[in-house]
Structure formats: structure tokens, C-alpha cells
Write a protein that holds these residues in place. Structure first.
Motif, mmCIF file in Angstrom:
data_model
loop_
_atom_site.group_PDB
_atom_site.id
_atom_site.type_symbol
_atom_site.label_atom_id
_atom_site.label_comp_id
_atom_site.label_asym_id
_atom_site.label_seq_id
_atom_site.Cartn_x
_atom_site.Cartn_y
_atom_site.Cartn_z
ATOM 1 N N LEU A 70 3.991 2.566 10.407
ATOM 2 C CA LEU A 70 3.738 3.521 9.402
ATOM 3 C C LEU A 70 3.303 2.562 7.944
ATOM 4 C CD1 LEU A 70 5.396 6.808 10.076
ATOM 5 C CD2 LEU A 70 3.137 6.328 10.410
ATOM 6 N N LEU A 71 4.416 2.006 7.826
ATOM 7 C CA LEU A 71 4.639 0.966 6.460
ATOM 8 C C LEU A 71 3.258 0.152 6.490
ATOM 9 C CD1 LEU A 71 8.245 0.105 6.085
ATOM 10 C CD2 LEU A 71 6.611 1.192 4.202
ATOM 11 N N LEU A 72 2.886 -0.651 7.363
ATOM 12 C CA LEU A 72 1.807 -1.376 7.643
ATOM 13 C C LEU A 72 0.440 -0.711 7.421
ATOM 14 C CD1 LEU A 72 2.769 -3.851 10.350
ATOM 15 C CD2 LEU A 72 2.159 -4.610 8.051
ATOM 16 N N THR A 104 -9.723 -2.225 -2.811
ATOM 17 C CA THR A 104 -10.738 -3.039 -2.762
ATOM 18 C C THR A 104 -12.134 -2.418 -2.503
ATOM 19 O OG1 THR A 104 -9.622 -4.850 -1.600
ATOM 20 C CG2 THR A 104 -12.137 -4.921 -1.585
ATOM 21 N N ILE A 105 -12.312 -1.362 -2.193
ATOM 22 C CA ILE A 105 -13.468 -0.601 -2.078
ATOM 23 C C ILE A 105 -13.830 0.422 -3.266
ATOM 24 C CG2 ILE A 105 -14.681 1.440 -0.700
ATOM 25 C CD1 ILE A 105 -13.157 0.274 1.954
ATOM 26 N N LYS A 106 -12.494 0.900 -3.683
ATOM 27 C CA LYS A 106 -12.389 1.739 -4.741
ATOM 28 C C LYS A 106 -11.465 1.413 -5.619
ATOM 29 C CE LYS A 106 -14.040 5.719 -2.101
ATOM 30 N NZ LYS A 106 -13.842 7.186 -1.653
ATOM 31 N N PRO A 107 -11.628 0.404 -6.517
ATOM 32 C CA PRO A 107 -10.808 -0.126 -7.283
ATOM 33 C C PRO A 107 -10.421 0.861 -8.634
ATOM 34 C CG PRO A 107 -12.749 -1.379 -7.631
ATOM 35 C CD PRO A 107 -13.011 -0.480 -6.570
ATOM 36 N N ILE A 108 -8.948 0.696 -9.082
ATOM 37 C CA ILE A 108 -8.344 1.415 -10.198
ATOM 38 C C ILE A 108 -8.786 0.583 -11.226
ATOM 39 C CG2 ILE A 108 -6.408 2.301 -11.294
ATOM 40 C CD1 ILE A 108 -5.272 2.800 -8.103
ATOM 41 N N ALA A 109 -9.330 1.429 -12.655
ATOM 42 C CA ALA A 109 -9.545 0.770 -13.688
ATOM 43 C C ALA A 109 -8.133 0.921 -14.359
ATOM 44 C CB ALA A 109 -10.514 1.414 -14.407
ATOM 45 N N ALA A 110 -7.547 -0.338 -14.814
ATOM 46 C CA ALA A 110 -6.419 -0.199 -15.569
ATOM 47 C C ALA A 110 -6.172 -1.198 -16.570
ATOM 48 C CB ALA A 110 -5.080 -0.345 -14.605
ATOM 49 N N ALA A 111 -5.690 -1.143 -17.572
ATOM 50 C CA ALA A 111 -5.410 -2.122 -18.588
ATOM 51 C C ALA A 111 -4.465 -3.359 -18.398
ATOM 52 C CB ALA A 111 -4.597 -1.465 -19.843
ATOM 53 N N GLY A 112 -3.755 -3.175 -17.441
ATOM 54 C CA GLY A 112 -3.212 -4.440 -16.770
ATOM 55 C C GLY A 112 -3.090 -4.166 -15.032
ATOM 56 N N THR A 113 -2.383 -5.076 -14.512
ATOM 57 C CA THR A 113 -2.275 -4.910 -13.058
ATOM 58 C C THR A 113 -0.968 -4.193 -12.792
ATOM 59 O OG1 THR A 113 -3.024 -7.195 -12.688
ATOM 60 C CG2 THR A 113 -1.863 -6.267 -11.008
ATOM 61 N N PRO A 114 -1.358 -2.895 -12.262
ATOM 62 C CA PRO A 114 -0.215 -1.980 -11.792
ATOM 63 C C PRO A 114 0.662 -2.864 -11.138
ATOM 64 C CG PRO A 114 -2.319 -0.933 -11.470
ATOM 65 C CD PRO A 114 -2.701 -2.464 -11.612
ATOM 66 N N PRO A 115 2.113 -2.534 -11.396
ATOM 67 C CA PRO A 115 3.081 -3.364 -10.533
ATOM 68 C C PRO A 115 2.929 -3.035 -8.925
ATOM 69 C CG PRO A 115 4.043 -1.560 -11.874
ATOM 70 C CD PRO A 115 2.770 -1.687 -12.182
ATOM 71 N N GLY A 116 2.555 -1.738 -8.561
ATOM 72 C CA GLY A 116 2.290 -1.368 -7.290
ATOM 73 C C GLY A 116 1.558 -2.230 -6.557
ATOM 74 N N VAL A 173 -1.400 -1.739 4.102
ATOM 75 C CA VAL A 173 -2.751 -2.282 4.292
ATOM 76 C C VAL A 173 -4.069 -1.499 4.017
ATOM 77 C CG1 VAL A 173 -4.052 -3.159 6.130
ATOM 78 C CG2 VAL A 173 -1.842 -4.043 5.971
ATOM 79 N N GLY A 174 -3.920 -0.116 4.251
ATOM 80 C CA GLY A 174 -4.899 0.904 3.971
ATOM 81 C C GLY A 174 -5.134 1.028 2.557
ATOM 82 N N ARG A 175 -3.779 0.922 1.738
ATOM 83 C CA ARG A 175 -4.084 1.114 0.324
ATOM 84 C C ARG A 175 -4.858 -0.310 -0.319
ATOM 85 N NH1 ARG A 175 1.612 2.562 -2.410
ATOM 86 N NH2 ARG A 175 2.232 3.957 -0.718
ATOM 87 N N ASN A 176 -4.455 -1.461 0.462
ATOM 88 C CA ASN A 176 -5.278 -2.600 -0.071
ATOM 89 C C ASN A 176 -6.795 -2.444 0.001
ATOM 90 O OD1 ASN A 176 -3.130 -3.937 -1.180
ATOM 91 N ND2 ASN A 176 -2.946 -5.399 0.386
ATOM 92 N N ASN A 204 1.626 -5.940 -1.627
ATOM 93 C CA ASN A 204 1.392 -7.318 -0.963
ATOM 94 C C ASN A 204 2.913 -7.730 -0.264
ATOM 95 O OD1 ASN A 204 -1.263 -7.149 -1.368
ATOM 96 N ND2 ASN A 204 -1.074 -8.159 -3.122
ATOM 97 N N ILE A 205 3.797 -7.767 -1.126
ATOM 98 C CA ILE A 205 5.112 -8.106 -0.501
ATOM 99 C C ILE A 205 5.612 -7.135 0.654
ATOM 100 C CG2 ILE A 205 7.602 -8.276 -1.200
ATOM 101 C CD1 ILE A 205 6.733 -9.103 -4.126
ATOM 102 N N LEU A 206 5.377 -5.954 0.474
ATOM 103 C CA LEU A 206 5.661 -4.826 1.555
ATOM 104 C C LEU A 206 5.115 -5.009 2.847
ATOM 105 C CD1 LEU A 206 6.679 -1.875 -0.771
ATOM 106 C CD2 LEU A 206 8.037 -3.038 0.670
ATOM 107 N N ILE A 207 3.741 -5.511 2.625
ATOM 108 C CA ILE A 207 2.920 -5.727 3.892
ATOM 109 C C ILE A 207 3.563 -7.039 4.569
ATOM 110 C CG2 ILE A 207 0.635 -6.853 4.863
ATOM 111 C CD1 ILE A 207 -0.649 -5.235 2.394
ATOM 112 N N VAL A 208 4.213 -7.988 4.097
ATOM 113 C CA VAL A 208 4.586 -9.027 4.548
ATOM 114 C C VAL A 208 6.058 -8.665 5.235
ATOM 115 C CG1 VAL A 208 5.660 -11.303 4.402
ATOM 116 C CG2 VAL A 208 3.538 -10.703 3.320
ATOM 117 N N LEU A 209 6.818 -7.921 4.739
ATOM 118 C CA LEU A 209 8.235 -7.345 5.104
ATOM 119 C C LEU A 209 7.819 -6.472 6.098
ATOM 120 C CD1 LEU A 209 9.933 -6.658 1.511
ATOM 121 C CD2 LEU A 209 10.194 -8.832 3.140
ATOM 122 N N ALA A 210 6.906 -5.457 6.078
ATOM 123 C CA ALA A 210 6.977 -4.678 7.099
ATOM 124 C C ALA A 210 6.217 -5.268 8.332
ATOM 125 C CB ALA A 210 5.876 -3.493 6.822
ATOM 126 N N ALA A 211 5.609 -6.291 8.371
ATOM 127 C CA ALA A 211 5.081 -7.025 9.418
ATOM 128 C C ALA A 211 6.204 -7.923 10.243
ATOM 129 C CB ALA A 211 3.919 -8.201 9.093
#
Length: 171
Positions: free
Chosen positions: A114-116, A127-139, A120-123, A144-151
């Protein structure tokens, strides 16, 4: 070990039974590290969901740097509402992980799947529907770290210790 009708080892069936066990209980045969790694991931999931549900701006502007003040009040309110609803899903997932950790450990591998799917779905969607933000959201970085941990957690949760017992075969 299971044998298929052809007499070959059915590793796929065994793997599927580890992911989605026939009996849901507190039996867990995978790596203890994978089990204990689920705990901080669970706490993080609950924390993130709580931020989205309980902060006045759902963390949209204050954390993710999405400029809500550049939208109309109605549009900003809609964005905050959608993120709060997403936060509720994170809280529900976190509570499910608590149940898995405390009472239904046979579902540890399923929790990692479920985590993966989630991250992965969010990533992919990001990419398909990027978020417009002033900076890079910490999430994004955390995802990306959680994808590795979940795998890693999934792989370790599926591993079984070698035993000296006699293998049983079934049709």
C-alpha cells in the motif's frame, strides 16, 4: 513450499500468500527489521495526515509553499479542503498500519505494498499534473525516501528464515 500440478515449485503462489494471507492474525515470519521499520513510517503517516486535517491551511501554504494568497478566496478554500480530505486518507492509512503493527502482523507485507502504491502513484501523478509552488514541498523529497524504505521493507518482510524442517507439499 507448494508444488503446482506440474510438479514445479509454485513460488508465485507462496509470494501471493505472503502478501495477502489466507488467515489474518498476528503471525509474522518476515524480518524483524521490516516490522520495526513500519513503526516510524506509521507515525510519520499519522503526523502528515494530522497536519493536513488540522492546520488551518492544511499545510498547503505554510509547509508546501503553494501560494494560496494568489488565488481567489473560493479557490484557496477548495484547495485547502481537498488537501484536508487527502489528510484524512493518510490518517486512515496510518491507523490501519497501527492495527497491522499491534494486532495483524500477517499484513505487514500488504502494508508495504500500500505504501509503495501510494508514493509511486503520487510521483507519477506529480509528473503528469505538477504542483505550482514557490519552493519544493518537503513531501516530495520525503516521498522519494519512503519509496525506497517501503521497497526495502517489502523485500525484507517477504523473506523467510531458512529452517531445518521438512518441506510440505500440496496440490
Amino acid at each position: 513450499m507448494c508444488l503446482s500440478r506440474s510438479g514445479m515449485k509454485d513460488e508465485g503462489g507462496i509470494l501471493l500468500n505472503r502478501l495477502f494471507p489466507n488467515s489474518i492474525d498476528n503471525t509474522y515470519e518476515g524480518s524483524k527489521f521490516a516490522l520495526w521499520m513500519l513503526l516510524p513510517i506509521t507515525l510519520l503517516t499519522i503526523y502528515r495526515g494530522g497536519i493536513h486535517v488540522f492546520l488551518p491551511d492544511s499545510g498547503v501554504q505554510s509547509i508546501a509553499t503553494i501560494p494560496l494568497d494568489s488565488y481567489s478566496n473560493e479557490a484557496a478554500a477548495n484547495i485547502v479542503a481537498f488537501v484536508a480530505q487527502w489528510g484524512l486518507l493518510q490518517l486512515i492509512m496510518g491507523v490501519f498500519f497501527v492495527f497491522v503493527f499491534l494486532r495483524y502482523r500477517s499484513l505487514v507485507s500488504c502494508a508495504y505494498v500500500l505504501l509503495l502504491i501510494d508514493y509511486v502513484g503520487r510521483n507519477i501523478l506529480g509528473t503528469i499534473k505538477p504542483i505550482a509552488a514557490a519552493g519544493t514541498p518537503p513531501g516530495i523529497a520525503m516521498g522519494n525516501i519512503l519509496i525506497v524504505l517501503a521497497a526495502v521493507g517489502l523485500a525484507l518482510s517477504l523473506r523467510r528464515k531458512k529452517s531445518n524442517s521438512i518441506d510440505t507439499y500440496s496440490d
